[in-house]
Design an enzyme around this catalytic site. Structure first.
Site, mmCIF file in Angstrom:
data_model
loop_
_atom_site.group_PDB
_atom_site.id
_atom_site.type_symbol
_atom_site.label_atom_id
_atom_site.label_comp_id
_atom_site.label_asym_id
_atom_site.label_seq_id
_atom_site.Cartn_x
_atom_site.Cartn_y
_atom_site.Cartn_z
ATOM 1 C CE1 TYR A 75 14.268 -4.938 2.332
ATOM 2 C CE2 TYR A 75 15.523 -3.671 3.925
ATOM 3 C CZ TYR A 75 14.356 -3.883 3.224
ATOM 4 O OH TYR A 75 13.280 -3.058 3.414
ATOM 5 N NE ARG B 204 12.371 -9.635 9.068
ATOM 6 C CZ ARG B 204 12.134 -8.423 9.544
ATOM 7 N NH1 ARG B 204 10.931 -8.128 10.022
ATOM 8 N NH2 ARG B 204 13.070 -7.498 9.558
ATOM 9 N NE ARG C 85 16.764 -8.659 -18.460
ATOM 10 C CZ ARG C 85 16.203 -7.911 -17.525
ATOM 11 N NH1 ARG C 85 16.960 -7.180 -16.736
ATOM 12 N NH2 ARG C 85 14.895 -7.891 -17.384
ATOM 13 C CG HIS D 97 12.644 -13.135 -16.671
ATOM 14 N ND1 HIS D 97 13.286 -12.500 -17.711
ATOM 15 C CD2 HIS D 97 11.772 -12.234 -16.168
ATOM 16 C CE1 HIS D 97 12.826 -11.276 -17.826
ATOM 17 N NE2 HIS D 97 11.904 -11.086 -16.892
ATOM 18 C CE LYS E 227 13.744 -5.748 6.408
ATOM 19 N NZ LYS E 227 12.840 -4.642 6.098
ATOM 20 C CD GLU F 229 3.922 -3.905 6.021
ATOM 21 O OE1 GLU F 229 4.562 -4.145 7.050
ATOM 22 O OE2 GLU F 229 4.033 -4.576 4.974
ATOM 23 C CG LEU G 64 8.603 -7.534 7.149
ATOM 24 C CD1 LEU G 64 9.049 -8.591 6.146
ATOM 25 C CD2 LEU G 64 9.670 -6.469 7.309
HETATM 26 N N1 PDD Z 1 11.895 -1.777 7.346
HETATM 27 N N2 PDD Z 1 7.080 -3.322 7.352
HETATM 28 C C1 PDD Z 1 7.895 -3.016 6.331
HETATM 29 C C2 PDD Z 1 7.331 -2.931 4.956
HETATM 30 C C3 PDD Z 1 9.258 -2.786 6.562
HETATM 31 O O1 PDD Z 1 10.079 -2.500 5.523
HETATM 32 C C4 PDD Z 1 9.760 -2.854 7.885
HETATM 33 C C5 PDD Z 1 11.215 -2.625 8.196
HETATM 34 C C6 PDD Z 1 8.859 -3.162 8.923
HETATM 35 C C7 PDD Z 1 9.304 -3.278 10.360
HETATM 36 O O2 PDD Z 1 10.129 -4.405 10.536
HETATM 37 P P1 PDD Z 1 11.274 -4.419 11.664
HETATM 38 O O3 PDD Z 1 10.605 -4.100 12.940
HETATM 39 O O4 PDD Z 1 11.792 -5.798 11.599
HETATM 40 O O5 PDD Z 1 12.294 -3.370 11.291
HETATM 41 C C8 PDD Z 1 7.539 -3.413 8.617
HETATM 42 C C9 PDD Z 1 13.318 -1.555 7.510
HETATM 43 C C10 PDD Z 1 13.655 -0.827 8.763
HETATM 44 C C11 PDD Z 1 13.849 -0.871 6.256
HETATM 45 O O6 PDD Z 1 13.376 -1.225 5.191
HETATM 46 O O7 PDD Z 1 14.739 -0.026 6.346
#
Ligand code: PDD
Length: 287
Positions: A33, A52, A100, A102, A147, A180, A205
């Protein structure tokens, strides 16, 4: 008109929008996403987000659901239908619907969902007092650079923070280094006024807000280094803050039970938030 969502070729009322129960996103979290901020009607850093998304899809060998140009058209049509000027666009792509099993399905078509959400202004309390974070062990997999919609450790970390009366959790690797936040990147400012954030590799990320803020910091001539930092170093830092597409730049004033610096939002953090807001404001304006 009620808010609408885009689901696999159709615009549906948000409340009725649904995917099939055998969608692999639902069955296996087999999807990715993006969250793109919309500011004054502009999709902020849209191409970086789409780059990304492409990368996440490639790493998981999921086909792109449509061309980039079509993605952009759908995004704009949904924003128009939802009268979205300031908010967020969510794009979610899964490997599709299949019985379903894997292993990758042979002929599944990737599912694409887009939704929008209006922006709520960040509260004065948040900006004036800053956020509290707790620290939790980073229990995620080894590909946090993707992501993925698989977010169990992130939601457990966030809930642990809420249960502790805090705003978020900083995840900490086995070496005691901060990776993070649960949905944001982590930053500190050292006693020497150096801005520090973890280097982007598989452990985090690579946030789009992070990438843009790094450029703004360089352009402003602030001292900057991309390296990991320990929980102890963060607790002893002059300032701390986080970045994400939904938070932009937000100050952190407490880590576990320790106030950061003088316990008030940092001065440099405030400047960086303003630089980021100015950057968003400048988009769409011709020079
Ligand atoms: N999250 N690290 C993680 C684990 C994240 O899920 C996100 C973003 C970031 C920051 O990435 P960006 O600057 O591209 O938003 C770092 C989004 C906002 C979410 O999951 O809602």
């Amino acid at each position: 008109m009620p808010r609408q969502a885009y689901v696999n070729g159709r615009y549906r009322p948000h409340g009725d929008a649904a995917v099939h129960i055998e969608d692999r996103g639902y069955q296996f979290a087999d999807g990715v996403y993006e969250v793109v901020p919309v500011y004054n009607g502009i999709l902020v850093d849209e191409d970086l987000h789409l780059d990304r998304l492409d990368r996440s899809l490639r790493e998981l060998r999921i086909e792109a659901p449509m061309s980039r140009a079509s993605m952009k058209l759908v995004a704009r049509e949904l924003m128009r239908r939802n009268r979205l000027s300031n908010g967020f666009l969510y794009m979610q792509v899964t490997r599709g619907v299949a019985p379903r099993d894997h292993k990758f399905p042979k002929n599944a078509t990737p599912s694409l969902v887009m939704t929008t959400r209006q922006m709520k202004p960040h509260s004065a309390a948040m900006l004036n007092n800053g956020l509290k974070v707790i620290t939790v062990p980073d229990e995620r997999w080894a590909r946090c650079d993707i992501k993925s919609v698989s977010l169990l450790p992130n939601i457990l970390g966030k809930q642990a923070a809420v249960d502790a009366g805090a705003d978020d959790a900083w995840q900490v690797d086995r070496e005691g280094q901060v990776t993070e936040g649960t949905s944001n990147n982590a930053w500190i400012v050292t006693e020497g006024n150096q801005v520090v954030t973890r280097n982007a590799n598989n452990a985090i990320l690579n946030g789009i807000t992070r990438i843009t803020l790094l450029e703004l910091i360089k352009a402003e001539g602030y001292e900057l280094v991309e390296r990991s930092f320990s929980v102890e170093e963060a607790k002893a830092a002059r300032e701390a803050f986080l970045t994400s597409s939904t938070s932009f730049v937000l100050p952190i004033t407490q880590i576990d039970d320790q106030p950061v610096g003088n316990g008030h939002p940092g001065i440099l953090t405030g400047k960086l938030r303003q630089h980021y807001l100015d950057y968003m404001q400048s988009l769409g304006k011709t020079a």
